[in-house]
Design an enzyme around this catalytic site. Sequence first.
Site, mmCIF file in Angstrom:
data_model
loop_
_atom_site.group_PDB
_atom_site.id
_atom_site.type_symbol
_atom_site.label_atom_id
_atom_site.label_comp_id
_atom_site.label_asym_id
_atom_site.label_seq_id
_atom_site.Cartn_x
_atom_site.Cartn_y
_atom_site.Cartn_z
ATOM 1 N N HIS A 100 -3.199 0.898 -4.668
ATOM 2 C CA HIS A 100 -2.521 -0.117 -5.383
ATOM 3 C C HIS A 100 -3.646 -1.190 -6.849
ATOM 4 O O HIS A 100 -4.547 -0.599 -7.059
ATOM 5 C CB HIS A 100 -3.508 -1.382 -4.815
ATOM 6 C CG HIS A 100 -3.278 -2.205 -3.369
ATOM 7 N ND1 HIS A 100 -2.418 -2.879 -3.168
ATOM 8 C CD2 HIS A 100 -3.656 -1.984 -1.669
ATOM 9 C CE1 HIS A 100 -1.703 -2.575 -2.016
ATOM 10 N NE2 HIS A 100 -2.828 -2.195 -1.140
ATOM 11 N N SER A 118 0.873 -1.807 -0.205
ATOM 12 C CA SER A 118 0.203 -0.255 0.228
ATOM 13 C C SER A 118 0.804 0.852 -0.088
ATOM 14 O O SER A 118 2.284 1.244 1.175
ATOM 15 C CB SER A 118 -0.947 -0.117 1.455
ATOM 16 O OG SER A 118 -1.842 -1.170 1.262
ATOM 17 N N ASN A 152 2.222 3.661 10.886
ATOM 18 C CA ASN A 152 1.233 4.244 11.697
ATOM 19 C C ASN A 152 1.569 3.824 12.781
ATOM 20 O O ASN A 152 2.391 3.279 13.326
ATOM 21 C CB ASN A 152 0.039 4.912 11.757
ATOM 22 C CG ASN A 152 -0.201 2.950 11.852
ATOM 23 O OD1 ASN A 152 -0.464 2.413 10.490
ATOM 24 N ND2 ASN A 152 -0.705 2.409 12.352
ATOM 25 N N HIS A 187 -5.764 -8.706 -1.145
ATOM 26 C CA HIS A 187 -5.880 -9.583 -0.160
ATOM 27 C C HIS A 187 -7.017 -10.717 0.734
ATOM 28 O O HIS A 187 -8.171 -10.311 0.065
ATOM 29 C CB HIS A 187 -5.721 -8.166 0.688
ATOM 30 C CG HIS A 187 -4.831 -7.005 0.580
ATOM 31 N ND1 HIS A 187 -5.207 -6.080 -0.426
ATOM 32 C CD2 HIS A 187 -4.053 -7.101 1.120
ATOM 33 C CE1 HIS A 187 -4.188 -5.200 -0.498
ATOM 34 N NE2 HIS A 187 -3.271 -5.638 0.038
ATOM 35 N N TYR A 244 -8.780 -10.262 2.936
ATOM 36 C CA TYR A 244 -9.895 -9.487 3.787
ATOM 37 C C TYR A 244 -10.561 -8.589 2.938
ATOM 38 O O TYR A 244 -11.267 -8.758 3.436
ATOM 39 C CB TYR A 244 -9.135 -7.890 4.776
ATOM 40 C CG TYR A 244 -8.632 -6.990 3.666
ATOM 41 C CD1 TYR A 244 -8.941 -6.242 3.284
ATOM 42 C CD2 TYR A 244 -6.964 -6.981 3.917
ATOM 43 C CE1 TYR A 244 -8.093 -5.286 1.901
ATOM 44 C CE2 TYR A 244 -6.617 -5.988 3.803
ATOM 45 C CZ TYR A 244 -7.140 -5.397 2.926
ATOM 46 O OH TYR A 244 -6.648 -4.675 2.324
ATOM 47 N N GLU A 245 -10.781 -9.244 1.484
ATOM 48 C CA GLU A 245 -11.375 -8.687 0.398
ATOM 49 C C GLU A 245 -12.438 -10.126 0.484
ATOM 50 O O GLU A 245 -13.342 -10.361 -0.752
ATOM 51 C CB GLU A 245 -10.643 -8.521 -1.027
ATOM 52 C CG GLU A 245 -9.902 -7.512 -0.611
ATOM 53 C CD GLU A 245 -8.752 -6.823 -1.856
ATOM 54 O OE1 GLU A 245 -9.518 -6.458 -3.161
ATOM 55 O OE2 GLU A 245 -7.755 -7.502 -2.238
ATOM 56 N N HIS A 262 -6.829 4.387 7.095
ATOM 57 C CA HIS A 262 -6.332 4.672 5.206
ATOM 58 C C HIS A 262 -5.661 5.038 4.529
ATOM 59 O O HIS A 262 -4.481 5.265 4.326
ATOM 60 C CB HIS A 262 -6.466 3.350 4.423
ATOM 61 C CG HIS A 262 -6.375 3.257 3.452
ATOM 62 N ND1 HIS A 262 -5.505 1.713 2.908
ATOM 63 C CD2 HIS A 262 -6.551 3.521 1.662
ATOM 64 C CE1 HIS A 262 -5.182 1.037 2.603
ATOM 65 N NE2 HIS A 262 -6.118 2.618 1.404
ATOM 66 N N ALA A 288 2.640 -2.172 3.862
ATOM 67 C CA ALA A 288 2.483 -1.275 5.293
ATOM 68 C C ALA A 288 2.092 -1.860 6.302
ATOM 69 O O ALA A 288 1.150 -2.556 6.379
ATOM 70 C CB ALA A 288 1.358 -0.070 4.859
ATOM 71 N N MET A 320 -1.298 -6.665 6.881
ATOM 72 C CA MET A 320 -2.936 -7.435 7.376
ATOM 73 C C MET A 320 -2.937 -8.466 5.085
ATOM 74 O O MET A 320 -3.327 -8.195 4.835
ATOM 75 C CB MET A 320 -4.074 -6.594 6.240
ATOM 76 C CG MET A 320 -4.648 -6.042 7.782
ATOM 77 S SD MET A 320 -6.022 -5.077 7.457
ATOM 78 C CE MET A 320 -5.626 -3.370 8.496
ATOM 79 N N SER A 321 -1.890 -8.298 4.968
ATOM 80 C CA SER A 321 -0.724 -9.120 3.978
ATOM 81 C C SER A 321 0.583 -9.724 4.188
ATOM 82 O O SER A 321 1.106 -10.249 5.555
ATOM 83 C CB SER A 321 -0.297 -7.982 2.531
ATOM 84 O OG SER A 321 0.738 -7.190 3.465
#
Length: 278
Positions: free
Chosen positions: A68, A37, A241, A90, A92-93, A253, A120, A217-218
């Site tokens: 992306h 990201s 962050n 991802h 989460y998709e 995001h 990220a 998350m990846s």
Amino acid sequence: MSAMTTTHGAADAQRAAEAVCDRLGVRAPVIGIVLGSGLGTLADRLTEATRVPYAEIPGFHAPKVDGHRGELIAGQLGGREVLCLAGRFHMYEGHPARVSAFPIRVLHALGARRLFVSNAAGGVRRSFRAGELMRIVDHLNLTGQNPLTGPVEPGDQRFNDMTEAYSVALGERLDASAQALGVPLASGVYAGLLGPNFETPAEVRMLERLGADAVGMSTVAEVIVARNLGMEVAGISLITNPGAGISSTPLNHEEVMAEGERAAGAFGDLVAHFVSGL
Ligand code: HPA
């Protein structure tokens, strides 16, 4: 559903590679690179670049997350031939882990024997500030999924060793590049969670106790598949962050993307230098 059943395994990867190989003009890529990201601008540094949109690659999906791009790119970086995945699908998709990691099988089928992953991530280590780069030395797969479940694919192994999930030798090269360029590069453990929500402060404290330094998350499914195929792996997290609860500001995001753009220069210099030495 198409008439042909897609398992996102070795045969499908071969088919996808054959569909794009000539068009991309792939000869002998020294590494495959996955851009996280906000880090997609590295793709703009590739010279003699040829791009294929994901929508035109069998078994690929169009990424839906802002930041992306959704292109497989072949080109030159640091004077070496590379393949670049700008965009992920991802978990989460809603993509199963094996689908999420399928592009890695395609990189391998196109001849890449090394993989560089980037992402990220939130800082779990309390001293991390937004904008820091962390070389990934190991990971915790906390997604609850694994891309290798099911029948063993040709070329895969059932019980794969993950002792050196991230290559020590490639890690040393990354450190040397960082030092040569004067780019600060920390190192630590990446925890991969399913998402899509950011963590609770209690979850960040749990991750800290589990030995994680960064959370995202990846990446973990990709690295599991890459190691199973015998690829050597290196990776960098951009800390966008402090993890939830470490700072009092809510996470979003946009902040992740903005930090990616700010770090793009140093990140790109580092990756290009690293690749030039392969
Ligand atoms: N948590 C999980 N994933 C992330 C974060 C985070 O704080 N920041 C960027 N990706």
